[in-house]
Each structure stands twice: as C-alpha cells, then as structure tokens.
Scaffold this motif. Sequence first.
Motif, PDB file in Angstrom:
ATOM      1  N   UNK A 291       0.854  -1.179   0.000  1.00 54.02           N
ATOM      2  CA  UNK A 291       0.000   0.000   0.000  1.00 54.02           C
ATOM      3  C   UNK A 291       0.895   1.235   0.000  1.00 54.02           C
ATOM      4  N   UNK A 292       0.566   2.160  -0.856  1.00 56.16           N
ATOM      5  CA  UNK A 292       1.315   3.416  -0.895  1.00 56.16           C
ATOM      6  C   UNK A 292       0.956   4.254   0.326  1.00 56.16           C
ATOM      7  N   UNK A 293       1.910   5.047   0.786  1.00 53.74           N
ATOM      8  CA  UNK A 293       1.686   5.886   1.964  1.00 53.74           C
ATOM      9  C   UNK A 293       0.506   6.810   1.735  1.00 53.74           C
ATOM     10  N   UNK A 294       0.372   7.366   0.536  1.00 58.06           N
ATOM     11  CA  UNK A 294      -0.734   8.253   0.227  1.00 58.06           C
ATOM     12  C   UNK A 294      -2.075   7.536   0.402  1.00 58.06           C
ATOM     13  N   UNK A 295      -2.164   6.280  -0.061  1.00 57.98           N
ATOM     14  CA  UNK A 295      -3.385   5.495   0.120  1.00 57.98           C
ATOM     15  C   UNK A 295      -3.688   5.306   1.603  1.00 57.98           C
ATOM     16  N   UNK A 296      -2.663   5.025   2.372  1.00 61.66           N
ATOM     17  CA  UNK A 296      -2.837   4.842   3.804  1.00 61.66           C
ATOM     18  C   UNK A 296      -3.336   6.135   4.447  1.00 61.66           C
ATOM     19  N   UNK A 297      -2.757   7.252   4.064  1.00 62.77           N
ATOM     20  CA  UNK A 297      -3.195   8.539   4.608  1.00 62.77           C
ATOM     21  C   UNK A 297      -4.653   8.820   4.258  1.00 62.77           C
TER      22      UNK A 297
ATOM     23  N   UNK B 140       7.207  -2.419   8.468  1.00 61.17           N
ATOM     24  CA  UNK B 140       7.425  -2.528   7.024  1.00 61.17           C
ATOM     25  C   UNK B 140       6.164  -2.927   6.236  1.00 61.17           C
ATOM     26  N   UNK B 141       5.316  -3.725   6.793  1.00 63.58           N
ATOM     27  CA  UNK B 141       4.112  -4.164   6.088  1.00 63.58           C
ATOM     28  C   UNK B 141       2.981  -3.230   6.495  1.00 63.58           C
ATOM     29  N   UNK B 142       2.450  -2.478   5.532  1.00 66.02           N
ATOM     30  CA  UNK B 142       1.494  -1.412   5.824  1.00 66.02           C
ATOM     31  C   UNK B 142       0.058  -1.765   5.439  1.00 66.02           C
ATOM     32  N   UNK B 143      -0.164  -2.908   4.799  1.00 66.34           N
ATOM     33  CA  UNK B 143      -1.471  -3.226   4.224  1.00 66.34           C
ATOM     34  C   UNK B 143      -2.622  -3.191   5.220  1.00 66.34           C
ATOM     35  N   UNK B 144      -2.402  -3.628   6.425  1.00 66.85           N
ATOM     36  CA  UNK B 144      -3.497  -3.741   7.384  1.00 66.85           C
ATOM     37  C   UNK B 144      -3.479  -2.668   8.466  1.00 66.85           C
ATOM     38  N   UNK B 145      -2.582  -1.712   8.344  1.00 66.23           N
ATOM     39  CA  UNK B 145      -2.471  -0.663   9.364  1.00 66.23           C
ATOM     40  C   UNK B 145      -3.790   0.091   9.553  1.00 66.23           C
ATOM     41  N   UNK B 146      -4.462   0.543   8.498  1.00 63.34           N
ATOM     42  CA  UNK B 146      -5.735   1.259   8.723  1.00 63.34           C
ATOM     43  C   UNK B 146      -6.765   0.420   9.487  1.00 63.34           C
ATOM     44  N   UNK B 147      -6.836  -0.857   9.195  1.00 64.43           N
ATOM     45  CA  UNK B 147      -7.770  -1.733   9.909  1.00 64.43           C
ATOM     46  C   UNK B 147      -7.386  -1.853  11.384  1.00 64.43           C
ATOM     47  N   UNK B 148      -6.116  -2.012  11.653  1.00 63.33           N
ATOM     48  CA  UNK B 148      -5.659  -2.125  13.041  1.00 63.33           C
ATOM     49  C   UNK B 148      -5.877  -0.823  13.804  1.00 63.33           C
ATOM     50  N   UNK B 149      -5.654   0.297  13.127  1.00 63.97           N
ATOM     51  CA  UNK B 149      -5.909   1.598  13.753  1.00 63.97           C
ATOM     52  C   UNK B 149      -7.397   1.736  14.059  1.00 63.97           C
ATOM     53  N   UNK B 150      -8.233   1.332  13.118  1.00 66.24           N
ATOM     54  CA  UNK B 150      -9.682   1.417  13.338  1.00 66.24           C
ATOM     55  C   UNK B 150     -10.114   0.591  14.540  1.00 66.24           C
TER      56      UNK B 150
END
Length: 65
Positions: free
Chosen positions: A1-7, A44-54
């Motif tokens: 996942x691109x940082x921009x997508x994560x943001x 390093x692995x960013x794919x699930x960060x938004x879900x974990x933050x939620x």
Amino acid sequence: MAVNDEDQQIAALVRRLAAQFPTFNTGTVEGIVAEIHRGFDGRPVRDFIPLLVERGALRRLSATG
C-alpha cells in the motif's frame, strides 16, 4: 500500500468515527486515531495498518464514550 493510500484511508476513518461517535469532537477523534497510527511507525508491512488503527480507535472511543 502506498503511503498516500494509507493517509487517505486514515482520513476516511476519522470521518467515519466522528460520525459514529458524535459526542466526541472531530479533533478528539483525530488525536486518538493519530496516536494509535503512530504506534505503527516503522512497520514494514502497511497493508493492514488502517484496519488495526480502526480497531484500536473503536475500542478506545467505545470505552470512553
């Protein structure tokens, strides 16, 4: 996942949570989300960060509100 997508996903999360928890002002929701999000800095692995933050933000907002 691109940082921009994560943001973008984090910004959308703040909007959803602010609507779901209207007793909290948006600044409070943003602060909680930002604090939890910072906890994943350097991972390093960013794919699930938004879900974990939620999940973390939902727990905290539910417990507080």
